[in-house]
Scaffold this motif. Structure first.
Motif, PDB file in Angstrom:
ATOM      1  N   ALA A 203      48.923  33.967  39.858  1.00 26.00           N
ATOM      2  CA  ALA A 203      48.804  35.380  40.067  1.00 26.00           C
ATOM      3  C   ALA A 203      47.772  35.472  41.266  1.00 26.00           C
ATOM      4  CB  ALA A 203      48.969  36.137  39.037  1.00 26.00           C
ATOM      5  N   ALA A 204      46.554  34.761  41.133  1.00 32.94           N
ATOM      6  CA  ALA A 204      45.384  35.137  41.837  1.00 32.94           C
ATOM      7  C   ALA A 204      45.846  34.635  43.311  1.00 32.94           C
ATOM      8  CB  ALA A 204      44.260  34.442  41.278  1.00 32.94           C
ATOM      9  N   ALA A 205      46.473  33.315  43.282  1.00 31.70           N
ATOM     10  CA  ALA A 205      46.605  32.538  44.568  1.00 31.70           C
ATOM     11  C   ALA A 205      47.618  33.598  45.215  1.00 31.70           C
ATOM     12  CB  ALA A 205      47.078  31.189  44.262  1.00 31.70           C
TER      13      ALA A 205
ATOM     14  N   VAL B 234      42.527  39.634  37.767  1.00 30.57           N
ATOM     15  CA  VAL B 234      43.699  39.136  38.343  1.00 30.57           C
ATOM     16  C   VAL B 234      44.954  40.254  38.736  1.00 30.57           C
ATOM     17  CG1 VAL B 234      45.649  37.583  38.301  1.00 30.57           C
ATOM     18  CG2 VAL B 234      43.612  36.726  37.549  1.00 30.57           C
ATOM     19  N   ALA B 235      44.645  41.119  37.737  1.00 28.88           N
ATOM     20  CA  ALA B 235      45.777  42.405  37.904  1.00 28.88           C
ATOM     21  C   ALA B 235      45.220  43.185  38.913  1.00 28.88           C
ATOM     22  CB  ALA B 235      46.043  43.103  36.474  1.00 28.88           C
ATOM     23  N   THR B 236      43.848  43.416  38.839  1.00 32.26           N
ATOM     24  CA  THR B 236      43.533  44.310  40.028  1.00 32.26           C
ATOM     25  C   THR B 236      43.471  43.420  41.294  1.00 32.26           C
ATOM     26  OG1 THR B 236      41.872  45.089  38.456  1.00 32.26           O
ATOM     27  CG2 THR B 236      41.435  45.352  40.736  1.00 32.26           C
ATOM     28  N   ALA B 237      43.423  42.393  41.304  1.00 36.79           N
ATOM     29  CA  ALA B 237      43.369  41.451  42.878  1.00 36.79           C
ATOM     30  C   ALA B 237      45.034  41.766  43.102  1.00 36.79           C
ATOM     31  CB  ALA B 237      42.930  40.083  42.550  1.00 36.79           C
TER      32      ALA B 237
ATOM     33  N   GLY C 295      37.369  37.018  26.838  1.00 31.17           N
ATOM     34  CA  GLY C 295      37.324  36.314  28.107  1.00 31.17           C
ATOM     35  C   GLY C 295      38.445  36.409  28.941  1.00 31.17           C
ATOM     36  N   PRO C 296      39.438  35.920  28.147  1.00 30.56           N
ATOM     37  CA  PRO C 296      40.824  35.789  28.952  1.00 30.56           C
ATOM     38  C   PRO C 296      41.377  37.405  29.337  1.00 30.56           C
ATOM     39  CG  PRO C 296      41.033  34.711  27.020  1.00 30.56           C
ATOM     40  CD  PRO C 296      39.619  35.190  26.968  1.00 30.56           C
ATOM     41  N   ALA C 297      41.085  38.237  28.652  1.00 23.34           N
ATOM     42  CA  ALA C 297      41.598  39.383  28.794  1.00 23.34           C
ATOM     43  C   ALA C 297      40.679  40.151  30.019  1.00 23.34           C
ATOM     44  CB  ALA C 297      41.258  40.432  27.538  1.00 23.34           C
TER      45      ALA C 297
ATOM     46  N   ALA D 191      45.761  29.748  32.125  1.00 25.78           N
ATOM     47  CA  ALA D 191      45.148  29.331  33.428  1.00 25.78           C
ATOM     48  C   ALA D 191      46.113  29.196  34.470  1.00 25.78           C
ATOM     49  CB  ALA D 191      44.207  28.421  33.121  1.00 25.78           C
ATOM     50  N   LEU D 192      47.130  28.608  34.141  1.00 24.74           N
ATOM     51  CA  LEU D 192      48.159  28.158  35.293  1.00 24.74           C
ATOM     52  C   LEU D 192      48.736  29.653  35.776  1.00 24.74           C
ATOM     53  CD1 LEU D 192      48.675  25.195  35.569  1.00 24.74           C
ATOM     54  CD2 LEU D 192      51.034  25.704  34.846  1.00 24.74           C
ATOM     55  N   LEU D 193      49.165  30.400  34.848  1.00 31.19           N
ATOM     56  CA  LEU D 193      49.817  31.811  35.309  1.00 31.19           C
ATOM     57  C   LEU D 193      48.944  32.712  35.984  1.00 31.19           C
ATOM     58  CD1 LEU D 193      51.814  32.700  32.056  1.00 31.19           C
ATOM     59  CD2 LEU D 193      52.532  31.735  34.233  1.00 31.19           C
ATOM     60  N   ALA D 194      47.569  32.945  35.567  1.00 34.31           N
ATOM     61  CA  ALA D 194      46.554  33.325  36.229  1.00 34.31           C
ATOM     62  C   ALA D 194      45.990  32.869  37.591  1.00 34.31           C
ATOM     63  CB  ALA D 194      45.189  33.737  35.043  1.00 34.31           C
TER      64      ALA D 194
END
Ligand SMILES: Nc1nc2c(c(=O)[nH]1)N[C@H]1C(S)=C(S)[C@@H](COP(=O)(O)O)O[C@H]1N2
Ligand SMILES: [Mo]
Length: 536
Positions: A187-189, A19-22, A11-13, A181-184
């Motif tokens: 990064a998404a934001a 997020v990396a793609t975004a 899931g997290p992966a 969750a905070l890091l992801a």
């Protein structure tokens, strides 16, 4: 047992992959803006490549299904596919880190191939994709690390300098979900902010230069004659005689509309039988002594019977025939060697037009104005071609930058290898605008009305048939010119029940529309437009 590659749950992966793609797309977008190459972003380029490579039936399906929303549909489709694959690559990399960079490399290859094969692209166009790939790899590995299961306490003593919190308690541990969750999330934001900011910057167009907003058209020396009274019946539900620019259909392959600066724009005229090559500027066209205004109805070959890919506008432009004659070009009818005029656009479109048609006296023009305004970006700013009587795909090149005289034998324009006819004269057509198909009506007098067009020939007669009965002549609105569509109307005394209303037009050559139904490909749909209504 002690391995530097710690595994990450699925899931997290997958989230890390997304997020990396975004972040990759956002960085690519920002880099493209920074380099002033808005079309070199990989998502757009891949979309463009899909448009170019899609077989004609797929394209027709897209136009039929999504209409002029086919482009957003394509971009959303591409994004969804990309998201799914990104999640899968992320999940795979969670188990084995090497899958991450491998997946990213594969994507980068596709992105680079798309970006570098675009018309007019250079090595610089590779930068946004490469920057995106680098950021993608970094973010992916970083997030996977943050989401990795800490080794069990026993292992952690030997393999890790920092004992995990779970390890201290001596249980097999998960990871710090809150931190991940905070890091992801951060990064998404950051990606969303960067991407949207970059998009907004490109959408506002060039900050300087000549734009549709600040270009000033001179009053044409040869204005269009006034439209006769009674050319516009002004009936409810009937298309107005002139189609406002904002409502004019738009058909092109451009995923991002070219925003050309008219002050640096030029048009090169060259090729077979051109005695004097020329490079025209926007200013030269505006100052042309023959600048004129003409009413012309433009139609798309993809228009299904009864469809809306047809519109009428008052164009301002310079006659193409006189520009060609100034360059020494002769029509094949006068012994000229070139029978095809190929126009090329800023975005790499090629359109092939018969030289005979352009030089036979019809009002073919290089247009700069549409309904009293400079051309909108969507409709070809700063300059486009318009030729009465030919479908747009063989005549109406938008964002035009080059005219080459050649032969049909020597060159196939964009749509020809994709299954469309090299020559595309407009087929005489008619459409019922009101009542609409499926309408529920009250019995009594009903006005049936619509438009008919036979550009360069003129509409002579429009007839209506109800329930397969005899053809009855409809009233014709006054004709503006042979190049414009003509409104028609007929009062019908409707009895209750379901009725089928059909229309057909006859042009001034005496040709009556066939009832035989043909699809748009390869050279324009045929058949009678028919609507079914329910009368109470
Ligand atoms: N550069 C460029 N010009 C183009 C096209 C295109 O895809 N690219 N499409 C053509 C087609 S198929 C049509 S029907 C007309 C549509 O012009 P409009 O969008 O202004 O209505 O533009 C023509 N000119
Ligand atoms: Mo078209």
């Amino acid at each position: 047992m002690s391995d530097t590659t710690r595994s990450t749950r699925r899931g997290p992966a997958a989230v890390a992959g997304l997020v990396a793609t975004a972040s990759a797309l956002a960085v690519a977008e920002a880099a493209a803006v920074a380099l002033s190459r808005p079309t070199s972003t990989p998502l757009l380029a891949v979309g463009d490549a899909v448009v170019d490579l899609a077989p004609p039936p797929v394209k027709q399906f897209a136009v039929d299904t999504f209409g002029t929303a086919d482009k957003p549909a394509l971009l959303i489709g591409t994004a969804v596919l990309l998201a799914l694959t990104a999640a899968l690559v992320g999940a795979a990399a969670g188990r084995r880190r090497a899958f991450g960079p491998a997946g990213i490399a594969a994507f980068t290859a596709v992105g680079l191939a798309s970006v570098l094969t675009r018309p007019g692209s250079g090595p610089l166009d590779a930068l946004p994709t490469l920057a995106g790939a680098a950021v993608c790899t970094g973010v992916l590995l970083w997030l996977l690390g943050a989401a990795a299961d800490r080794p069990q306490a026993v292992d952690s003593v030997g393999s890790s300098p920092e004992p995990s919190p779970g390890g201290r308690e001596g249980t097999p541990t998960g990871f710090d979900r809150r931190r991940f969750a905070l890091l992801a999330g951060a990064a998404a934001a950051a990606s969303a902010g960067t991407g949207i900011g970059a998009r907004l910057l490109t959408a506002s167009g060039p900050a300087t230069g000549l734009t549709p907003g600040n270009a000033v058209l001179p009053r044409p020396g040869d204005p269009a004659p006034p439209v006769p009274d009674g050319a516009d019946l002004e009936l409810d539900g009937l298309a107005p005689f002139f189609t406002p620019n904002a409502d004019f259909y738009r058909i092109d392959t451009a995923l991002s509309v070219p925003r050309v600066d008219a002050s640096t724009w030029s048009l090169r005229v060259h090729g077979l039988g051109v005695a004097r090559e020329r490079v025209l500027t926007y200013a030269a066209l505006l100052e042309h002594p023959d600048l004129r205004e003409r009413d012309i109805t433009l139609a798309c070959v993809s228009n299904p019977v009864g469809g809306s890919y047809v519109g009428n506008a008052r164009w301002i432009g310079v006659p193409l025939a006189s520009l060609l004659a100034d360059s020494g070009v002769r029509s094949p009818a006068d012994g000229g060697p070139a029978d095809q005029l190929v126009s090329r656009s800023q975005d790499g479109m090629t359109i092939g037009t018969p030289v005979t048609d352009v030089m036979d006296g019809r009002e073919a023009m290089l247009a700069v104005g549409m309904n009293g305004r400079p051309l909108p970006y969507d409709h070809g700013f700063p300059v486009r071609m318009v030729v009465p009587g030919l479908y747009g795909y063989v005549s109406a090149c938008k964002w035009i930058t080059e005219i080459e005289l050649t032969t049909f034998g020597a060159f196939d324009a964009y749509w020809v290898p994709r299954g469309w006819s090299a020559r595309g004269p407009v087929k005489t057509q008619s459409r019922i605008d009101t009542p609409r198909d499926g309408a529920d009506l009250d019995r009594g007098r009903i006005t049936v009305a619509g438009v008919a067009w036979a550009q360069n020939t003129g509409v002579d007669r429009v007839e209506v048939s109800v329930d397969g009965g005899p053809w009855t002549g409809a009233g014709l609105a006054e004709e503006d010119t042979a190049d414009t569509w003509r409104q028609w109307a007929l009062d019908w005394d409707a009895g209750s029940g379901e009725h089928r209303i059909a229309v057909r037009a006859t042009d001034r050559d005496g040709h009556t529309q066939t009832s035989e139904q043909a699809p748009p490909a390869p050279d324009g749909a045929t058949g009678h437009h028919t609507v079914t209504v329910n009368v109470a």
